[in-house]
Design a protein around this motif. Structure first.
Motif: not given
Length: 416
Positions: A325, A333, A368, A376, A378
């Motif tokens: 990350e 990511s 994300r 988090y 996404p």
């Protein structure tokens, strides 16, 4: 370090420790069968082609019929009909290449007593005629076959004693497959001809009441899936067309399973596998179709049970888990793409969780939209080998609270 640099570094490390790549290496890496040319390429040229194919991504994709063709990805049409970044959960079809979000589900905790509850799913299934997702509260579990015409479904109370084959276009069950032992999970084989049905003695979505310690030191109650107490008993291997098949018991009593521990087929369909919990994430066990534990097949032993994408369409690339990350707003990511037989990393690709292969160079993933310091959140995106670009496919999925009674939407993918 960007993706192109990561690709070069990975290839340079492999080249330093290995002899020159033989002719055809690029084909084995990317599955790109090229038409014969009027002159043969030397082995040195083949090695160079391998590096270029991974680094910049050749557009030639395996057709599955022994010839090469250029296939348009078709992610976003002129009206954006396959990508809807403003919709969460999606109302209209999400798809890329051969991968389509065939359904999604949410889950709600439904208490049955002071100490026991179940996590009950509600499904929205793709209507292939309208390209929209249609809520169908009849089913506790659904799996969609390749081709997007049929779903295998289980009725509300689990374990169920019959399996429905649902016509997605009409919403009607065309046929029921009765089973003597209660079923709690379903998964089609890669070719869609067979169905593995996992059997349980109790509801696999059982939840028990547990006390949770908050960050501020306070305490509250939550519902948790019991670990090490699965009621799984075995599986049916069923022929979809006829409904015929056999049940195989799998030794119970293991203390390394979640309450839901469904089986799925290996790529060839000759084995089934299931997740178990151990010293690292994504562990898997394989069984033959009589329920005997066996070694993992050569091309799946390095895969992870918690990464749904698994093997690429050609079977020559393996999607693995999150490896890196990078801070930013949003953060980035990267997940690993490996040689499935050796486990060696070939490259990294954007995305925190790889869900499905669209073709040999593209995958659908969760990525994300927040920084690494934030909670988090996404969205579904399309990612490309050898590129840092992401194409948003859905809106942002909001996170679940540790004590929430509902679970946010979870996609179910199938091949066109």
């Amino acid at each position: 370090m960007n993706v192109e640099e990561l690709v070069r570094e990975a290839l340079r490390e492999q080249a330093d420790g290995q002899p020159p790549a033989p002719a055809g290496f690029a084909d084995r890496v990317l599955g790109a069968r090229r038409r014969r040319r009027t002159r043969r390429l030397a082995s040195v040229a083949a090695a160079t082609a391998a590096v270029l194919a991974i680094a910049v991504g050749a557009p030639m994709l395996a057709s599955g019929h022994g010839r090469s063709e250029v296939r348009p990805l078709g992610v976003v049409g002129p009206d954006g009909e396959q990508a809807h970044p403003d919709q969460s959960p999606p109302r209209r079809l999400i798809g890329a290449g051969d991968a389509v979000m065939a359904a999604y589900y949410t889950a709600r905790i439904r208490p049955q007593s002071d100490e026991r509850a179940v996590s009950a799913r509600t499904y929205w299934l793709l209507d292939p005629r309208t390209g929209t997702y249609r809520k169908d509260p009849r089913w506790s579990f659904a799996a969609v076959a390749p081709g997007l015409r049929t779903a295998a479904v289980l009725e509300r109370n689990l374990p169920a004693h019959r399996i429905g084959l649902l016509d997605l276009a009409t919403g009607e069950v065309e046929r029921w497959i009765p089973v003597r032992r209660g079923v709690g999970g379903l998964e089609f084989s890669y070719d869609g001809a067979r169905l593995v049905a996992t059997t349980y003695d109790d509801d696999p979505d059982l939840r028990i009441k547990e006390e949770l310690t908050r960050a501020d030191g306070g305490r509250e109650w939550t519902w948790s899936a019991p670990f090490g107490d699965s009621s799984r008993s075995g599986f049916y291997d069923l022929d979809v067309r006829s409904g015929a098949g056999r049940w195989s018991p799998v030794a119970s009593g293991r203390r390394d399973l979640n309450s839901r521990a469904d089986f799925a087929y290996s790529r060839t369909g000759r084995l089934v596998y299931t997740q178990y919990i151990g010293g690292r994430d994504g562990l898997q066990r394989f069984y033959d179709l009589r329920g005997r534990e066996v070694a993992a097949p050569a091309d799946e032993r390095h895969l992870r049970s918690d990464v749904p994408a698994r093997l690429s369409p050609s079977g020559r690339l393996a999607a693995l888990g999150l490896t890196k990350e990078v801070a930013g707003d949003p953060g980035r990511s990267y997940s690993s793409i490996r040689d499935p037989r050796t486990g060696k990393e070939i490259t990294k690709v954007r995305g925190g969780h790889l869900l499905a292969w669209a073709d040999e160079r593209h995958l659908i993933a969760w990525e994300r939209v927040t920084s690494l310091e934030e909670e988090y959140r996404p969205r579904l995106v399309l990612v490309t080998l050898g590129s840092d670009k992401v194409v948003p496919l859905s809106g942002v999925r909001e996170p679940d609270s540790p004590t929430a009674l509902t679970e946010s939407w979870q996609p179910v993918f199938a091949r066109r």
